[in-house]
Design a protein around this motif. Structure first.
Motif, PDB file in Angstrom:
ATOM      1  N   GLN A   1      -5.641  95.391  -1.678  1.00  0.00           N
ATOM      2  CA  GLN A   1      -5.132  94.037  -1.889  1.00  0.00           C
ATOM      3  C   GLN A   1      -4.799  93.280  -0.609  1.00  0.00           C
ATOM      4  OE1 GLN A   1      -3.620  96.913  -2.532  1.00  0.00           O
ATOM      5  NE2 GLN A   1      -1.385  96.736  -2.746  1.00  0.00           N
ATOM      6  N   PHE A   2      -4.991  93.903   0.553  1.00  0.00           N
ATOM      7  CA  PHE A   2      -4.512  93.326   1.807  1.00  0.00           C
ATOM      8  C   PHE A   2      -5.607  92.589   2.585  1.00  0.00           C
ATOM      9  CE2 PHE A   2      -1.830  97.038   0.916  1.00  0.00           C
ATOM     10  CZ  PHE A   2      -0.593  96.416   0.858  1.00  0.00           C
TER      11      PHE A   2
ATOM     12  N   GLU B   1     -11.066  93.006 -10.400  1.00  0.00           N
ATOM     13  CA  GLU B   1     -12.056  93.040 -11.476  1.00  0.00           C
ATOM     14  C   GLU B   1     -12.024  94.419 -12.131  1.00  0.00           C
ATOM     15  OE1 GLU B   1     -15.917  91.923 -10.148  1.00  0.00           O
ATOM     16  OE2 GLU B   1     -15.371  89.808  -9.885  1.00  0.00           O
ATOM     17  N   GLN B   2     -12.055  94.429 -13.454  1.00  0.00           N
ATOM     18  CA  GLN B   2     -12.017  95.683 -14.205  1.00  0.00           C
ATOM     19  C   GLN B   2     -13.360  95.895 -14.907  1.00  0.00           C
ATOM     20  OE1 GLN B   2      -8.608  95.906 -16.815  1.00  0.00           O
ATOM     21  NE2 GLN B   2      -7.295  94.817 -15.371  1.00  0.00           N
TER      22      GLN B   2
ATOM     23  N   TYR C   1     -11.110  95.364  -5.945  1.00  0.00           N
ATOM     24  CA  TYR C   1     -10.536  94.170  -5.332  1.00  0.00           C
ATOM     25  C   TYR C   1     -11.649  93.353  -4.697  1.00  0.00           C
ATOM     26  CZ  TYR C   1      -5.965  96.350  -5.890  1.00  0.00           C
ATOM     27  OH  TYR C   1      -4.831  96.919  -6.412  1.00  0.00           O
ATOM     28  N   ARG C   2     -11.688  92.067  -5.068  1.00  0.00           N
ATOM     29  CA  ARG C   2     -12.691  91.175  -4.503  1.00  0.00           C
ATOM     30  C   ARG C   2     -12.007  89.983  -3.849  1.00  0.00           C
ATOM     31  NH1 ARG C   2     -17.957  91.880  -5.543  1.00  0.00           N
ATOM     32  NH2 ARG C   2     -18.579  93.411  -7.111  1.00  0.00           N
ATOM     33  N   GLN C   3     -12.462  89.645  -2.641  1.00  0.00           N
ATOM     34  CA  GLN C   3     -11.848  88.562  -1.884  1.00  0.00           C
ATOM     35  C   GLN C   3     -12.617  87.269  -2.075  1.00  0.00           C
ATOM     36  OE1 GLN C   3     -10.465  89.552   2.039  1.00  0.00           O
ATOM     37  NE2 GLN C   3     -10.812  87.482   2.847  1.00  0.00           N
TER      38      GLN C   3
ATOM     39  N   LEU D   1      -3.003  89.719  -0.331  1.00  0.00           N
ATOM     40  CA  LEU D   1      -3.714  88.516  -0.764  1.00  0.00           C
ATOM     41  C   LEU D   1      -3.638  88.297  -2.264  1.00  0.00           C
ATOM     42  CD1 LEU D   1      -6.966  88.637   1.420  1.00  0.00           C
ATOM     43  CD2 LEU D   1      -4.836  87.395   1.851  1.00  0.00           C
ATOM     44  N   LEU D   2      -3.362  89.342  -3.005  1.00  0.00           N
ATOM     45  CA  LEU D   2      -3.247  89.188  -4.452  1.00  0.00           C
ATOM     46  C   LEU D   2      -1.943  88.487  -4.819  1.00  0.00           C
ATOM     47  CD1 LEU D   2      -4.988  90.018  -6.936  1.00  0.00           C
ATOM     48  CD2 LEU D   2      -3.474  91.976  -7.194  1.00  0.00           C
TER      49      LEU D   2
END
Length: 247
Positions: free
Chosen positions: A71-72, A169-170, A181-183, A99-100
């Motif tokens: 998440q960073f 995203e799951q 985790y997608r940025q 970032l989340l």
């Protein structure tokens, strides 16, 4: 033990600060001078400005085992950075930017404890070569730029900013739930009275108060592209050129 040292040191400093018989009875020799010097050092250490940083709720890593990514911003491990917090500037602190949650977290030196810094008290911070500032939304920019942290790519009357976020995203892989985790990165241009997302050269030129023709000609001559992969670099190059022109 720390509290005892604090009060002991404070007592020595207080005695030295108060005139009268009590002070007169203090024998001034090399040992007492050394004790006072030590007391002053310990006292300064106990009340040092950095203490305002180490005061906040605990940050608990909520990521799930087996997740892809994290998440960073940039790295999941703490990075040495700087921060302006409660109007005080602090260097060489261990920071991460979630970032989340749009949350800056700080790791205690030499320990595993992690705390959440209060966003409202953060003016700016750096991670490596990346400079971030907290921007407050107003009536003219709130739709495009909600309150939060933005990377300052190029400051100025027309500032180029980036908004970095992540989402989870799951998906199911062989009947097992997987988290990834997608940025997402958003490029923005901000002036004193307006803000706009930049996805094309046209968007960039729309907020330049002057020299639009020169900036457009420069972009075409240098074959600058505004597709996702080149957008940030191209916008930076155009805006840097723009600032070389008479304003």
């Amino acid at each position: 033990m720390k509290n005892l040292a604090y009060y002991g040191c404070f007592s020595i400093l207080f005695a030295l600060a108060v005139p009268g018989q009590a002070v007169a009875q203090v024998r001034v020799d090399s040992a007492s001078v050394e004790a006072v010097a030590t007391a002053r050092q310990v006292y300064a250490h106990l009340v040092r400005p950095e203490s305002v940083l180490f005061n906040g709720p605990e940050y608990v890593d909520y990521s799930k085992p087996g997740s892809i990514g994290h998440q960073f911003f940039l790295d999941a491990t703490p990075q040495t950075g700087t921060i302006v917090y409660r109007q005080g500037a602090f260097e060489n602190v261990l920071l991460r930017y979630d970032l989340l949650l749009d949350q800056v977290v700080l790791t205690y030196p030499g320990q595993t404890a992690v705390i959440k810094l209060v966003p409202e008290f953060i003016s700016s911070f750096t991670l490596g070569n990346h400079q971030f500032a907290r921007m407050r939304a107003d009536s003219t920019t709130s739709r495009i730029m909600p309150t939060g942290f933005y990377e300052v790519l190029l400051p100025g009357p027309v500032s180029l900013l980036a908004r970095h976020t992540k989402r989870v995203e799951q998906t199911y892989v062989q009947q097992n739930l997987r988290f990834e985790y997608r940025q997402a990165d958003q490029l923005l241009l901000r002036t004193a009275s307006s803000a706009a997302e930049v996805s094309s050269l046209k968007d960039l030129l729309a907020l330049l108060p002057a020299h639009k023709a020169e900036a457009q000609r420069y972009a075409r001559q240098h074959k600058l592209r505004f597709r996702a992969a080149q957008r940030e670099a191209s916008a930076l190059e155009v805006l840097r050129y723009y600032y070389t022109l008479p304003q």
